[in-house]
Enzyme design. Sequence first.
Site, PDB file in Angstrom:
ATOM      1  N   SER A  25      46.423  42.009  43.476  1.00 50.07           N
ATOM      2  CA  SER A  25      45.009  42.304  43.513  1.00 50.07           C
ATOM      3  C   SER A  25      44.116  41.145  43.093  1.00 50.07           C
ATOM      4  O   SER A  25      42.887  41.229  43.220  1.00 50.07           O
ATOM      5  CB  SER A  25      44.712  43.503  42.598  1.00 50.07           C
ATOM      6  OG  SER A  25      45.042  43.211  41.255  1.00 50.07           O
ATOM      7  N   LYS A  27      38.187  37.502  37.553  1.00 52.99           N
ATOM      8  CA  LYS A  27      38.523  38.658  38.382  1.00 52.99           C
ATOM      9  C   LYS A  27      37.646  39.848  38.006  1.00 52.99           C
ATOM     10  O   LYS A  27      37.362  40.076  36.823  1.00 52.99           O
ATOM     11  CB  LYS A  27      40.003  38.995  38.189  1.00 52.99           C
ATOM     12  CG  LYS A  27      40.531  40.137  39.038  1.00 52.99           C
ATOM     13  CD  LYS A  27      42.023  40.322  38.783  1.00 52.99           C
ATOM     14  CE  LYS A  27      42.596  41.494  39.555  1.00 52.99           C
ATOM     15  NZ  LYS A  27      44.054  41.651  39.318  1.00 52.99           N
ATOM     16  N   SER A  77      50.255  41.201  40.579  1.00 53.68           N
ATOM     17  CA  SER A  77      48.906  40.878  41.069  1.00 53.68           C
ATOM     18  C   SER A  77      48.437  39.459  40.805  1.00 53.68           C
ATOM     19  O   SER A  77      47.416  39.041  41.344  1.00 53.68           O
ATOM     20  CB  SER A  77      47.890  41.864  40.488  1.00 53.68           C
ATOM     21  OG  SER A  77      48.057  43.133  41.057  1.00 53.68           O
TER      22      SER A  77
END
Length: 475
Positions: free
Chosen positions: A164, A90, A188
Amino acid sequence: MDASGGLVPAHGPVPVVGLPATEIAARVRSGELSAVDVVRAHLDHIAAVDARIGAFRVVRTEAALEEAAAVDSAPGRGSLPLAGVPIAIKDNVAVAGEVRTDGSAAASPEPQAEDHPVVVRLRAAGAVVVGITRVPELCLYGATDDPAAVSRNPWDTARSPAGSSGGSAAAVAAGCVPIAHGNDGMGSLRLPAAACGLVTLKPGLGVVPAGIGADSWSDMAENGVLASTVADLALAHAVLAGEEPAPSIDQARPPLRIAVSTRSPVPGLRADAPARAAVEAVVAQLVAAGHTVVRRDPPISIGAAMGALARWMAGAEDDAEHLGLDRQELQPRSRTHARIGRMVRRAGLVRPRTQERFREQMAAFFQDVDLLLSPVTTGPPLAARPWHERSFTANVTANARWAPWTAAWNLAGLPALVLPAGNRPGGLPLAVQFVGPANAETQLLWIAGQLERRLPWRRYAPVFDPTSALAGAPA
């Protein structure tokens, strides 16, 4: 069909892309597969499908093949738990030699000098970083998009993969990688897992190195992984947590006492009928497996909800300051978010005692039950659209209405696991969430493994499934 629902070719070997991480690692350790061949096959699949899902900001083609060759030639290859496994990282933790943007055009263009500790652990275990996945700006929102791309859900490209860690979830659900790194400050990891039919675990406080942004959103955010099988999740979690061996998900354990609650922590919101049905389907399997189920709501007060909200608001300003971002270069929604966060900090609304009190209340709750089962979201994922063009209010309202069940466990610092639990009419995945007391990660993985055997799920979105004859067809 195989157990995942994918179509297995009638002749020839099982393709490398689509194998679980546990199997890839075993075959690379034995020499049956080379890490280079594994990584090249996954890079080819990424090239074929990512234009339609927008999972990756960076694909590290040459660097990944070099890293894979190093795994093949490593003297200790036979003991590497993730030998040759392609992973995605990520875009809010450091990968040496790559730019970290946190989803912001205002970020420094300078490459990172060294790996974040979780990347160090993954690489030391033999994993190969094939790319960096997309995130919303400062990882603040429940859909993943930026001016360059709108990330899309492989199960329905009109829907978001959530956020996210949306790029990471899309990458796994489309078969681009068997596991992907993500992190979770308000849901997330768990929201993208729910949206994309994956399994994930948000570890409890201090179990896995955090070090996310300025202060991990006042100790709410944790690193973890997204996977398509519980065995893959257990293995990757063990690597991140520095545990050896991975927790067993198959061993016999005594029956559990599990609380079930479908009440929303946000007044006026409730799970829709399919989400409630998913919870009841899991309850039926738990009872059939010999567990005791009781209906009981956790003590989530307005104070606890406001405590999580305050940390989320402050996190925008804290991370912008930590990253040296010019606030005027932030997206309008993020600029407003950071401005409110600055006021929250100045007003002293991030209070350690709020977190401590809620942790004490939840410790008391878990004196009488082993785990808590709940929904994850109120309905299907948000639309895939340029949410960064919409206002702060529009973003926050949409996020809060869709995902009220995750943030409390970040404030409490308790482990929480999300796993698939069927499909909505039309095919989108359904999911449920289990929460446990401190240090319950192994127990959560065990119950997830038991449910995986009783309620197996399809591992990949059908059109993108690398084991299917449909793979590569237009979405």
